[in-house]
Design an enzyme around this catalytic site. Sequence first.
Site, PDB file in Angstrom:
ATOM      1  N   SER A  41       8.933  38.874   1.765  1.00  0.00           N
ATOM      2  CA  SER A  41       8.064  39.963   2.224  1.00  0.00           C
ATOM      3  C   SER A  41       8.088  41.138   1.255  1.00  0.00           C
ATOM      4  O   SER A  41       9.077  41.381   0.567  1.00  0.00           O
ATOM      5  CB  SER A  41       8.492  40.454   3.607  1.00  0.00           C
ATOM      6  OG  SER A  41       8.609  39.387   4.508  1.00  0.00           O
TER       7      SER A  41
HETATM    8  N1  SAH Z   1      11.011  38.098   5.684  1.00  0.00           N
HETATM    9  C1  SAH Z   1      11.100  36.876   4.919  1.00  0.00           C
HETATM   10  C2  SAH Z   1       9.715  36.303   4.839  1.00  0.00           C
HETATM   11  C3  SAH Z   1       9.682  34.844   4.831  1.00  0.00           C
HETATM   12  S1  SAH Z   1       8.065  34.149   4.912  1.00  0.00           S
HETATM   13  C4  SAH Z   1      11.641  37.233   3.542  1.00  0.00           C
HETATM   14  O1  SAH Z   1      11.737  38.426   3.257  1.00  0.00           O
HETATM   15  O2  SAH Z   1      11.939  36.343   2.742  1.00  0.00           O
HETATM   16  C5  SAH Z   1       8.039  33.617   6.582  1.00  0.00           C
HETATM   17  C6  SAH Z   1       8.988  32.512   6.934  1.00  0.00           C
HETATM   18  O3  SAH Z   1       8.730  32.139   8.286  1.00  0.00           O
HETATM   19  C7  SAH Z   1       8.819  31.232   6.107  1.00  0.00           C
HETATM   20  O4  SAH Z   1      10.030  30.913   5.496  1.00  0.00           O
HETATM   21  C8  SAH Z   1       8.406  30.189   7.155  1.00  0.00           C
HETATM   22  O5  SAH Z   1       8.932  28.903   6.885  1.00  0.00           O
HETATM   23  C9  SAH Z   1       8.973  30.759   8.426  1.00  0.00           C
HETATM   24  N2  SAH Z   1       8.335  30.294   9.667  1.00  0.00           N
HETATM   25  C10 SAH Z   1       7.017  30.180   9.934  1.00  0.00           C
HETATM   26  N3  SAH Z   1       6.822  29.732  11.189  1.00  0.00           N
HETATM   27  C11 SAH Z   1       8.062  29.575  11.746  1.00  0.00           C
HETATM   28  C12 SAH Z   1       8.544  29.126  13.006  1.00  0.00           C
HETATM   29  N4  SAH Z   1       7.722  28.744  13.978  1.00  0.00           N
HETATM   30  N5  SAH Z   1       9.876  29.094  13.217  1.00  0.00           N
HETATM   31  C13 SAH Z   1      10.753  29.458  12.248  1.00  0.00           C
HETATM   32  N6  SAH Z   1      10.360  29.887  11.020  1.00  0.00           N
HETATM   33  C14 SAH Z   1       9.034  29.944  10.770  1.00  0.00           C
END
Ligand code: SAH
Length: 224
Positions: free
Chosen positions: A75
Amino acid sequence: MNDSFLAATGLNGIGMTSQRTRDRLIARLQDQGICNYAVLEAIRSVPRHWFVDEALAHRAYEDTALPIGHGQTISQPYIVARMTELLIEGAPLDKVLEIGTGSGYQTAVLARFAKEIVSLERIKVLQEKARQRLRALKINNVMLRYADGSVGLQDKAPFDGILAAAAPADVPQELLEQLAIGGRLVIPIGEHEQKLFRITRTEQGYEREFIEDVRFVPFRSGLR
Ligand code: SAH
């Protein structure tokens, strides 16, 4: 994380971690309206370059999302700061649920503001990398679970805060039900155009505040 820790782990001493580079990012976040001092301090001290691949590390202190593989992104610092502010306003945070660990960056920032965090991730490889990073940074109040967050995490509910790092089309009912009274859910909603909301559970029901337009990766069900 103090400087001697960073030096000991080899995370310091390279241009991208210079104080000036980080100060520039903090100044930018302040310009964009982030005013919680503790949140700004957390962004300043969590080594974001540690959460991306080496090839992208020189861009880690830009205020932008960056790819972390598997179609996902770390993010943007602004959004991490904003969501953290929104979650910690009001009552103190005891237990927090995060959905979408990704790189673990948001988790590391949030870990400073909650007693205990459970963070769910549906992509195993990402979870494993995040686990190593959080361990190296000696962050001990986070429990990572390989799970689909669409149904929240009933066995640990209720939560004082829930933060979703991916955008579902609608708010999952389970997440609302797993909030404590006074608890806050910070979540992006929508498929093409996404909007960030904060939903607070009250004695009477739920209060929903629109925060701003945002761009997140989609919330998906099932494990990978
Ligand atoms: N805040 C994180 C952003 C990651 S992107 C950072 O700073 O790195 C969002 C993440 O949500 C991804 O890794 C994706 O695999 C996960 N995601 C999406 N849907 C999900 C779900 N239903 N359950 C768990 N994780 C999920």
